[in-house]
Design an enzyme around this catalytic site. Structure first.
Site, PDB file in Angstrom:
ATOM      1  N   SER A   1      37.018   7.600  43.667  1.00 58.31           N
ATOM      2  CA  SER A   1      35.973   6.833  43.749  1.00 58.31           C
ATOM      3  C   SER A   1      36.448   5.572  42.744  1.00 58.31           C
ATOM      4  CB  SER A   1      34.785   7.407  42.948  1.00 58.31           C
ATOM      5  OG  SER A   1      35.038   8.159  41.953  1.00 58.31           O
TER       6      SER A   1
ATOM      7  N   CYS B   1      40.234  13.135  44.145  1.00 59.80           N
ATOM      8  CA  CYS B   1      38.838  13.249  43.753  1.00 59.80           C
ATOM      9  C   CYS B   1      38.314  14.457  44.111  1.00 59.80           C
ATOM     10  CB  CYS B   1      38.161  12.262  44.328  1.00 59.80           C
ATOM     11  SG  CYS B   1      36.275  12.036  44.271  1.00 59.80           S
ATOM     12  N   ASN B   2      37.780  15.483  43.265  1.00 58.87           N
ATOM     13  CA  ASN B   2      36.844  16.630  43.684  1.00 58.87           C
ATOM     14  C   ASN B   2      35.773  16.614  44.423  1.00 58.87           C
ATOM     15  OD1 ASN B   2      38.511  19.033  41.509  1.00 58.87           O
ATOM     16  ND2 ASN B   2      38.490  16.939  41.008  1.00 58.87           N
TER      17      ASN B   2
ATOM     18  N   CYS C   1      36.913  17.119  37.467  1.00 59.32           N
ATOM     19  CA  CYS C   1      36.640  15.789  38.037  1.00 59.32           C
ATOM     20  C   CYS C   1      37.772  15.166  37.630  1.00 59.32           C
ATOM     21  CB  CYS C   1      35.454  15.183  37.414  1.00 59.32           C
ATOM     22  SG  CYS C   1      35.369  13.441  37.638  1.00 59.32           S
TER      23      CYS C   1
HETATM   24  N1  DGL Z   1      36.722  11.557  40.139  1.00 53.94           N
HETATM   25  C1  DGL Z   1      35.779  12.248  40.868  1.00 53.94           C
HETATM   26  C2  DGL Z   1      36.041  13.775  41.106  1.00 53.94           C
HETATM   27  O1  DGL Z   1      37.032  13.998  40.869  1.00 53.94           O
HETATM   28  C3  DGL Z   1      34.447  11.630  41.037  1.00 53.94           C
HETATM   29  C4  DGL Z   1      33.806  10.766  40.265  1.00 53.94           C
HETATM   30  C5  DGL Z   1      32.578  10.269  40.651  1.00 53.94           C
HETATM   31  O2  DGL Z   1      32.653   9.241  41.398  1.00 53.94           O
HETATM   32  O3  DGL Z   1      31.370  10.688  40.473  1.00 53.94           O
HETATM   33  O4  DGL Z   1      34.992  14.259  41.310  1.00 53.94           O
END
Ligand code: DGL
Length: 259
Positions: free
Chosen positions: A11, A73-74, A181
């Protein structure tokens, strides 16, 4: 052998923490990183919306000639990895909170899983909880990724938000904390300070990059080199510079060379 680039997607800035490991472990590869900064945060949006954004991002990386995609991104993985694997024949590498390695660490106590609301609410995580969640406590962390995006990765503002988010768990004996995250590894220092010594902080970044390496090898897609170049792209004009700076700031940790 295949010298086309590997596509990375998040994201925003978070996936740079995964990209850094990839640059180090796979120095002969070329990378294109796309951060969908215009649509942050994914973690508080309806899954259908996240699916649409992820589709658009992956289409862009495919059109740029990527040979494999890492959804760094999780949140996007939880929503979209299954669908994308049905639609595309190239390797799609996803992420999940590193609950398994955390649960298997020696010692007693709870495992806190810090992640977005979306990640913690979807079936993929419920499945992970059934397999490795005996001592797991899911902790949604709205606001944390926004600090990373704002370039605030340590200091009083981070400490105050951690206090607020983690206060409900203050009485628990904690063995490990999962950084579920990809933005959170950039907050490793204040998170470690909050929990103190004896609490392991576990992320899935290296495991994800090893999986990428295995899949590229299986499909004979590893690059002969030269590599090491990273192209940054973003849906928000100007955000690429922050991504480049963040990777460079961690270059000491990530550096490696293509033989
Ligand atoms: N970096 C992202 C993840 O690993 C998400 C962060 C987001 O956009 O809320 O979940």
């Amino acid at each position: 052998m295949d010298s086309r680039p590997v596509g990375f997607f998040d994201s925003g800035l978070g996936g740079v923490s995964v990209l850094g490991e990839a640059v180090r472990l796979l120095p002969c590869e070329r990378f294109i990183y796309f951060g969908d900064t215009a649509h942050i945060p994914y973690g508080d949006k309806p899954p259908q919306q996240v699916l649409a954004y992820t589709h658009a991002a992956v289409d862009k990386l495919v059109a740029l000639g990527c040979k494999a995609i890492v959804i760094a991104c999780n949140t996007a993985t939880s929503v979209a990895a299954g669908v994308l694997r049905q639609e595309l024949s190239m390797p799609i590498i996803g992420m999940e909170p590193a609950l398994k390695p955390a649960e298997l660490l020696p010692g007693e106590g709870y495992v806190l899983v810090l992640a977005t609301r979306v990640t913690l609410s979807l079936p993929k995580f419920h499945q992970l909880m059934r397999s490795y969640g005996q001592h797991a406590v899911p902790v949604p962390c709205p606001g944390l990724m926004e600090l990373v995006e704002a370039g605030v990765m340590d200091g009083p503002e981070v400490d105050a938000l951690l206090q607020k988010l983690l206060r409900p768990y203050a009485g628990l004996r904690i063995k490990a904390v999962v950084l579920g995250c990809t933005h959170y590894p950039f907050l490793r220092r204040p998170i470690a300070r909050y929990f103190g010594p004896g609490v392991a902080l576990v992320d899935g970044n290296l495991g994800t990059v090893r999986q990428l390496q295995r899949r590229l090898a299986q499909e004979d897609l590893l690059s002969p080199g030269p590599g090491g170049d990273v192209t940054f792209l973003s849906s928000a004009p100007g955000a690429e510079a922050a991504m480049r700076r963040l990777l460079a700031a961690h270059a000491g940790i990530f550096a490696s060379a293509c033989p």
